[in-house]
Each structure stands twice: as structure tokens, then as C-alpha cells.
Write a protein that holds these residues in place. Structure first.
Motif, mmCIF file in Angstrom:
data_model
loop_
_atom_site.group_PDB
_atom_site.id
_atom_site.type_symbol
_atom_site.label_atom_id
_atom_site.label_comp_id
_atom_site.label_asym_id
_atom_site.label_seq_id
_atom_site.Cartn_x
_atom_site.Cartn_y
_atom_site.Cartn_z
ATOM 1 N N GLY A 7 5.600 -15.015 -2.770
ATOM 2 C CA GLY A 7 4.191 -14.634 -2.650
ATOM 3 C C GLY A 7 3.958 -13.197 -3.100
ATOM 4 O O GLY A 7 4.906 -12.465 -3.434
ATOM 5 N N GLY A 8 2.690 -12.800 -3.098
ATOM 6 C CA GLY A 8 2.302 -11.468 -3.541
ATOM 7 C C GLY A 8 3.047 -10.353 -2.820
ATOM 8 O O GLY A 8 3.468 -9.363 -3.422
ATOM 9 N N ALA A 9 3.259 -10.527 -1.501
ATOM 10 C CA ALA A 9 3.908 -9.467 -0.723
ATOM 11 C C ALA A 9 5.355 -9.276 -1.167
ATOM 12 O O ALA A 9 5.869 -8.159 -1.160
ATOM 13 C CB ALA A 9 3.855 -9.805 0.770
ATOM 14 N N VAL A 36 5.649 -17.803 -8.734
ATOM 15 C CA VAL A 36 5.340 -16.443 -8.284
ATOM 16 C C VAL A 36 3.822 -16.239 -8.218
ATOM 17 O O VAL A 36 3.077 -16.713 -9.076
ATOM 18 C CB VAL A 36 5.965 -15.398 -9.245
ATOM 19 N N SER A 37 3.385 -15.521 -7.183
ATOM 20 C CA SER A 37 1.965 -15.127 -7.075
ATOM 21 C C SER A 37 1.741 -13.796 -7.779
ATOM 22 O O SER A 37 2.689 -13.154 -8.218
ATOM 23 C CB SER A 37 1.570 -14.936 -5.612
ATOM 24 N N ALA A 38 0.498 -13.369 -7.790
ATOM 25 C CA ALA A 38 0.162 -12.055 -8.335
ATOM 26 C C ALA A 38 0.751 -10.971 -7.432
ATOM 27 O O ALA A 38 0.919 -11.169 -6.231
ATOM 28 C CB ALA A 38 -1.345 -11.911 -8.416
ATOM 29 N N THR A 42 -3.208 -7.773 -6.108
ATOM 30 C CA THR A 42 -3.818 -7.860 -7.439
ATOM 31 C C THR A 42 -4.994 -8.840 -7.502
ATOM 32 O O THR A 42 -6.005 -8.562 -8.153
ATOM 33 C CB THR A 42 -2.756 -8.265 -8.487
ATOM 34 N N THR A 43 -4.855 -9.986 -6.830
ATOM 35 C CA THR A 43 -5.944 -10.980 -6.905
ATOM 36 C C THR A 43 -7.245 -10.402 -6.332
ATOM 37 O O THR A 43 -8.325 -10.610 -6.895
ATOM 38 C CB THR A 43 -5.545 -12.281 -6.174
ATOM 39 N N ASN A 44 -7.138 -9.663 -5.231
ATOM 40 C CA ASN A 44 -8.341 -9.015 -4.688
ATOM 41 C C ASN A 44 -8.932 -8.037 -5.698
ATOM 42 O O ASN A 44 -10.153 -7.976 -5.886
ATOM 43 C CB ASN A 44 -8.016 -8.248 -3.406
ATOM 44 N N ARG A 198 -7.827 -19.744 -3.265
ATOM 45 C CA ARG A 198 -7.074 -18.577 -2.812
ATOM 46 C C ARG A 198 -5.843 -19.010 -2.018
ATOM 47 O O ARG A 198 -5.866 -19.991 -1.299
ATOM 48 C CB ARG A 198 -7.952 -17.660 -1.936
ATOM 49 N N GLU A 199 -4.803 -18.278 -2.169
ATOM 50 C CA GLU A 199 -3.513 -18.553 -1.521
ATOM 51 C C GLU A 199 -2.914 -19.872 -2.017
ATOM 52 O O GLU A 199 -2.135 -20.521 -1.317
ATOM 53 C CB GLU A 199 -3.634 -18.578 0.014
ATOM 54 N N GLY A 200 -3.279 -20.273 -3.220
ATOM 55 C CA GLY A 200 -2.878 -21.596 -3.711
ATOM 56 C C GLY A 200 -1.479 -21.696 -4.288
ATOM 57 O O GLY A 200 -1.062 -22.779 -4.703
HETATM 58 MG MG MG Z 1 -1.572 -13.583 -3.303
#
Ligand code: MG
Ligand code: ASP
Length: 418
Positions: A7-9, A36-38, A42-44, A198-200
Motif C-alpha cells: 500500500g501507499g504507506a 503497488v499503490s501510489a 499521492t492520491t490525495n 479509493r483504497e482499491g
Molecule cells: Mg493509497
């Protein structure tokens, strides 16, 4: 094949990306498909960019663009002190594409514009992670999720076309290789970018696990696994070692935010276990969601939903609230996209606990007032305790004034005003 989702974190900075490399190198004998997420938030930031773009606020657009670009370039410099020309060119190219979108009038609906812009977060992060893994002795192929996960055109909440997706994955994925792709983003029949909500990214990983009949899906997190409550909300939380698919779906339904609700079902259908484990400590085994035991150790699980409102409706003529009223009421909730989290019915009145949505709620209330006497209480919390006991209930009841309470065999719910 194993599916790993970060995830992003877990990829929020250079240190995070390095840790991803050390984790996958641990499994270097196996084929791994990495989702992998952003990076970080970043998405925000990209959502902010969409808003500035739609508002034709050129200055805010430029500012937001610059912030996002600089953050990514900084991470690249830290990961590749002596540079990586190929990666740098690919990243430049992505920012050129984003810039081109921002310098033309918006194309299509707000949601369509949103997806075309917000998707850059995952494109950037996967390019960087892929290049770094290669440099860290983990060969991998970068795949474009927009050519891998096929959806309808329901931008921002696209639905997967399973048959197409299966075919695309079969064409692109070969045994003996490891792959990396973007979570959250996908493509429609016209090759327009879509997103899954979101969170997909968890859901993307689950779709791939389903199609590839993976051995396991691992979601790497900054927590040791799934706990029996959010530690920011509840004291003394404990790790759950095993959760059945059904129990996980129930927990997600009541609002447990560790797992994206749509993630479980495809896994269950194929019997792919989902492991949630800590990226900080490879010794910990984390939580396994799968077939079999409902909950181990068996203990109360706590969930809080904030920003709730309680809408009470009464018939004006003291008529009974019957099925026909209720079907109309539920149709309205559905139409305004408000999910009823709890409801209670008496002869001539009914109460509904729903998410307080600043846009949809006032519009819905206007509609309801045409047929009913309506009263509303806002700013409430809805607490759910699965597998409650007296001690658990007492702990929750002490948190505020009780408005509504509901008890079933295994679930206790209470709407509270702090
Ligand atoms: Mg994310
Ligand atoms: N980057 C997307 C988001 O933040 C998807 C995800 O993280 O799962 O919503």
C-alpha cells in the motif's frame, strides 16, 4: 504464484521502497506478482490537482503538479544516487503526459477526468519500484494495469469484466517470471483509464489472485496483522491469527477498515488465503483469512463508524409504516447513495442510521419531508461489537449517551452521542 500487495504507506519514501526489495528478495525462489499503490498520500494530492484543474485554477494546478513531481524526483535521487537514465526518462514522460492533460480542456464527465489524472500516482510508483527492484537483483516485468484489468466505463467505481481480464492476464503472465503492476487503476474497452474506488489496490490484488489461482495473497502493512479493533480508537487491541472469509466479510461490512470489502469474495471463490502481515517484521506471521475457523483467538471485535446521523420518520396520519412505505424509503436511500447502517421499526415510525453526507443527506431529507414527519440527530458514532460479551458492551456504553441499540445473536450495535 504469490501475489504481494504494498500500500501507499509501505512505499511512501526511499526507505519504504528499499524495504520492499528486501522483502521480495526473501522470496526470490518463487514467482511473485507485486501490486503497488501510489506513494504515501499521492492520491490525495492528485485529487487536489483534479479539483484545481476542474476549477480552471491554473496557479493551483501548477503548484500541485510541482509538489507531486518534486516528491517523486526526491525519492528517485535517494534510491539511485548515481542516476538511472531509463527510469528518469520514463518518469519525465509520465509527467509530460499529465501536463498535456492539464493544458487541454477537460474531456468527459468529472469522474472520467478524475480517473485520467488520479491514475498517475500508481503509474509513477510502479515505475520507480520496478526499476529499484531490478537494481536490487530482483528481475521483474512492469505491466500496465490499464491493459490487464478490463472494466466497464463506470469511472471512479468501475466494475471488472472477468472474462476479458482473465484473457488479458493469460496473455501477459508466464510462469518463471515476476511481475509488478498498479493497484486501483484499470482500463475500459476504449482504453480509457478507469479506477476501482479509493483504497482499491487490495481489490486489484484480489482480482489477480483469482484469475491466476494464486497460492496466497499477502497484503504487507505497517501493522502486525488484523487486530480486533482500530488501536487509534480502542485500547488493548489484540492480533487475530485466523479469520474465516465469512467473518472477514462481516467485519468489513460493519466498517472494519483493514480490508477493502470487495477484496474477500473473489478469494473465497477460489479458496486463495489472504495474509495480512507486517512489512517491518518478517518474523511475524500476521493474520490469515481463509477457509475454516471463524475467529482465532475468539474474542470481541470492535468497529466504530463516525459521522453518522439518525433519521427518524413518522407517518403524519398515524398510519402504520408498512412494506410499501419502507420500499419507497429504501429506494430513496439507494438513489442518494446513502447506506443504511442500522434501522429500527415501530408501528408508525422508523429510524435509520446513515452516513452523514454533506451533499446527499440534505437533498434526501427534503424528499422524505414530503411524505413524513422527519427528525434528525447528527454527529453520532455507530459502534459495532461482533462476538460481544458484557464487558465489551459496558466499555462501549460508557462512551456516550445511547440513542439506539440493537442486539442479535453475535452482533451488538449502538448509536451514541458523545
Ligand atoms: Mg493509497
Ligand atoms: N492509491 C489509491 C488510494 O489511495 C488506491 C489504494 O491506495 O489502494 O485510494
Amino acid at each position: 504464484m504469490r501475489i504481494f500487495k504494498f500500500g501507499g504507506a509501505s512505499v511512501k519514501d526511499a526507505e519504504g521502497v528499499r524495504r520492499v526489495a528486501s522483502i521480495v528478495n526473501h522470496f526470490s525462489e518463487e514467482d511473485i506478482f507485486i501490486v503497488v499503490s501510489a506513494m504515501g498520500k499521492t492520491t490525495n494530492a492528485l485529487e487536489g490537482l483534479v479539483q484545481a484543474f476542474i476549477a480552471s485554477n491554473a496557479e493551483a494546478c501548477r503548484g500541485q503538479f510541482k509538489t507531486i513531481k518534486e516528491a517523486h524526483l526526491k525519492t528517485i535521487t535517494e534510491l539511485f544516487p548515481s542516476g538511472d537514465a531509463t527510469l528518469e526518462e520514463e518518469i519525465e514522460e509520465l509527467f509530460r503526459q499529465l501536463d498535456t492533460i492539464l493544458n487541454a480542456p477537460p474531456v468527459g464527465s468529472f469522474n472520467q477526468v478524475y480517473d485520467q489524472i488520479v491514475s498517475f500516482g500508481e503509474l509513477l510508483s510502479t515505475k520507480i519500484v520496478s526499476a529499484y527492484l531490478k537494481s536490487a537483483n530482483f528481475p521483474n516485468r512492469w505491466l500496465d494495469a490499464r491493459r490487464l484489468i478490463r472494466t466497464d466505463q463506470n469511472f471512479r467505481a468501475a466494475r471488472v469484466n472477468w472474462n476479458y481480464t482473465r484473457r488479458l492476464v493469460q496473455e501477459n503472465v508466464r510462469p518463471g517470471n515476476s511481475y509488478i503492476t498498479q493497484g486501483f487503476i484499470a482500463g475500459d474497452d476504449n482504453f480509457k483509464t478507469t479506477t476501482l474506488g479509493r483504497e482499491g489496490s487490495d481489490y486489484t490484488a484480489s482480482v489477480l489472485a483469482y484469475v491466476l489461482q494464486a497460492q496466497e495473497l499477502t497484503i504487507w502493512k505497517d501493522v502486525p496483522g488484523v487486530l480486533n479493533g482500530d488501536p487509534k480508537v480502542f485500547e488493548k487491541t489484540e492480533l487475530l491469527k485466523k479469520i474465516s472469509y465469512r467473518e472477514a466479510i462481516e467485519l468489513a461490512f460493519y466498517g472494519a477498515s483493514v480490508i477493502h470489502p470487495k477484496t474477500i469474495q473473489p478469494l473465497q471463490e477460489r479458496g486463495v488465503p489472504l495474509r495480512v502481515r507486517s512489512f517491518a517484521d518478517l518474523e511475524l506471521e500476521g493474520t490469515v483469512i481463509g477457509e475454516g475457523v471463524q475467529l482465532e483467538p475468539f474474542m470481541p471485535c470492535f468497529i466504530r463508524k463516525e459521522k453518522q446521523q439518525l433519521i427518524s420518520l413518522a407517518t403524519r396520519d398515524l398510519a402504520f409504516i408498512a412494506e410499501d412505505h419502507l420500499s419507497k424509503i429504501y429506494k430513496l436511500f439507494h438513489q442518494y447513495g446513502l447506506r443504511v447502517n442500522l434501522s429500527q421499526h415501530a408501528a408508525t415510525s422508523s429510524s435509520f442510521c446513515v452516513n452523514d453526507d454533506p451533499i446527499a443527506s440534505p437533498a434526501l431529507l427534503e424528499q422524505l419531508k414530503q411524505s413524513f414527519d422527519v427528525s434528525v440527530v447528527g454527529d453520532l458514532d455507530l459502534f459495532t461489537v461482533r462476538h460481544y460479551n458484557q464487558e465489551a458492551i459496558a466499555e462501549i456504553q460508557a462512551r456516550g449517551r445511547k440513542l439506539v441499540e440493537q442486539v442479535t445473536m453475535d452482533t451488538y450495535q449502538i448509536v451514541i452521542r458523545n
